[in-house]
Design a protein around this motif. Structure first.
Motif, PDB file in Angstrom:
ATOM      1  N   PRO A 168      33.778   2.463  15.668  1.00  0.00           N
ATOM      2  CA  PRO A 168      34.846   3.390  16.071  1.00  0.00           C
ATOM      3  C   PRO A 168      34.643   4.771  15.846  1.00  0.00           C
ATOM      4  N   GLN A 169      34.055   5.102  14.726  1.00  0.00           N
ATOM      5  CA  GLN A 169      33.676   6.673  14.370  1.00  0.00           C
ATOM      6  C   GLN A 169      32.660   6.982  15.449  1.00  0.00           C
ATOM      7  N   ARG A 195      40.351  -0.626  19.844  1.00  0.00           N
ATOM      8  CA  ARG A 195      41.467   0.298  20.057  1.00  0.00           C
ATOM      9  C   ARG A 195      40.969   1.826  20.327  1.00  0.00           C
ATOM     10  N   GLU A 196      40.050   2.181  19.715  1.00  0.00           N
ATOM     11  CA  GLU A 196      39.376   3.443  19.924  1.00  0.00           C
ATOM     12  C   GLU A 196      38.743   3.571  21.385  1.00  0.00           C
ATOM     13  N   HIS A 199      41.679   4.431  23.500  1.00  0.00           N
ATOM     14  CA  HIS A 199      42.103   5.777  23.454  1.00  0.00           C
ATOM     15  C   HIS A 199      41.341   6.831  24.332  1.00  0.00           C
TER      16      HIS A 199
END
Ligand code: PEP
Ligand code: MN
Length: 337
Positions: A168-169, A195-196, A199
């Motif tokens: 995610p990062q 999720r990331e 977005h």
């Protein structure tokens, strides 16, 4: 639940229905079809009196979205989703041909391969800079340096870029260099990652998990879509079975099954699906005949020395020959390269 509004409902009327559904604690997504606004209301729908909603002004019908995946379902959006990336419209009449090395290994390598696949007819350059390797001692990818090379090689040849994001990062970094964010098979159920990428405003190439059912795969697409990113491209890449002669078992059943269940484009990866160079072309041809919206294929000019997946990588001339064959098959199924 699926709430279909009457044709000609003014925008203020649609907004009113949406606001009231939101006030009931539901997440609301809309699409247009057949001159009607279709509203999917998802979440805990049990507290709402749907017979009452059916009587609201502007509402034509209310029906349950029966499948566990809602936004990914054809019931919500009957027409095919087409995702535009550079010159390509994925899911439209033109097939998406994505090709390139498994891993970006260096400047000369990626530029050589990019030139060759562009000449052969590919429109998207693939290449991993962050690699999910079974062994921690295997080549892990060049990281941001690899992404820079991939971007430059793609731009020099008029190609779009697809590259894998594993954490995610790292999503913002990948989104800076890549036109399509690839979520790999091993991460299909990494919900924090889904999720990331959900977005972002980048298309997501969602590979099917090694041991995932079609329903689990579509629910992973739903995780991305529920965050507001509707641009999901599904990729069948083979599943684990008891068979050992091939690396994976390429489930081409999934193509027509997904086409019925979902409006999302579905492409096929015969490289990871077979793991064997000379099995890639037959399965690629079969995938297009089965109705896939495109292919993602590993190509390497010196596969014996590739740092990953050389055994399943096509040589550039083999890839060129395959694209010529795909052109012929595409015509039979009403598509083009
Ligand atoms: C890849 O595309 O190189 C890759 C690692 O694919 P998968 O996630 O399907 O194994
Ligand atoms: Mn690979």
């Amino acid at each position: 639940m699926l709430v279909i509004l009457k044709p000609g409902t003014p925008e203020a009327g649609a907004a009113g229905v949406i606001t009231r559904l939101r006030m009931a604690g539901l997440a609301v997504h809309r699409t247009e079809h057949d001159g009607r606004t279709r509203v999917a209301a998802v979440g805990d729908t049990s507290a709402v009196d749907w017979k009452e909603v059916a009587r609201w002004s502007g509402v034509e019908s209310v029906s349950p979205l029966a499948r566990p995946f809602k936004l990914a379902s054809r019931a919500f959006r009957p027409h095919d989703t087409v995702i535009s990336v550079g010159k390509v419209a994925i899911g439209g009449p033109q097939l998406a041909i994505m090709a390139g090395p498994c891993s970006v290994e260096g400047e000369e390598q990626v530029f050589t391969i990019a030139r060759a696949v562009a000449q052969a007819g590919a429109t998207v350059l693939r290449g991993g800079a962050y690699k999910p390797r079974t062994s921690p001692y295997a080549f892990q990818g060049l990281g941001e340096e690899g992404l820079k090379l991939l971007r430059r090689a793609a731009d020099a040849n008029g190609l779009a870029v697809v590259s894998e994001v594993m954490e995610p990062q790292l999503v913002p970094l990948l989104a800076r260099y890549s036109d399509i964010l690839q979520v790999g098979a091993r991460n299909m159920q990494n919900y924090a990652l889904l999720r990331e990428v959900g977005h972002t405003d980048k298309p997501v190439l969602l590979k099917r998990g090694l041991a995932s059912t079609i329903e689990e795969w579509l629910l992973s697409a739903e995780h991305i879509m529920a965050q507001g990113n509707a641009q999901v491209i599904l990729c069948e890449r083979g599943i684990r079975t008891f068979e050992t002669y091939t690396r994976n078992t390429l489930d081409l059943n999934a193509v027509p099954v997904v086409k019925e269940l979902s409006h999302l484009p579905v492409i096929v990866d015969p490289s990871h699906g077979t793991g064997i160079r000379d099995k890639v072309a037959p399965m690629a041809r079969a995938a297009i005949a089965a109705g896939a919206d495109g292919l993602i294929i590993e190509v390497h000019h010196d596969p014996d020395r590739a740092l990953s997946d050389g055994a399943q990588s096509l040589r550039p001339e083999q890839f060129g020959e395959l694209v010529r064959q795909i052109r012929t098959i595409a015509e039979v199924v009403g598509r083009r390269v």
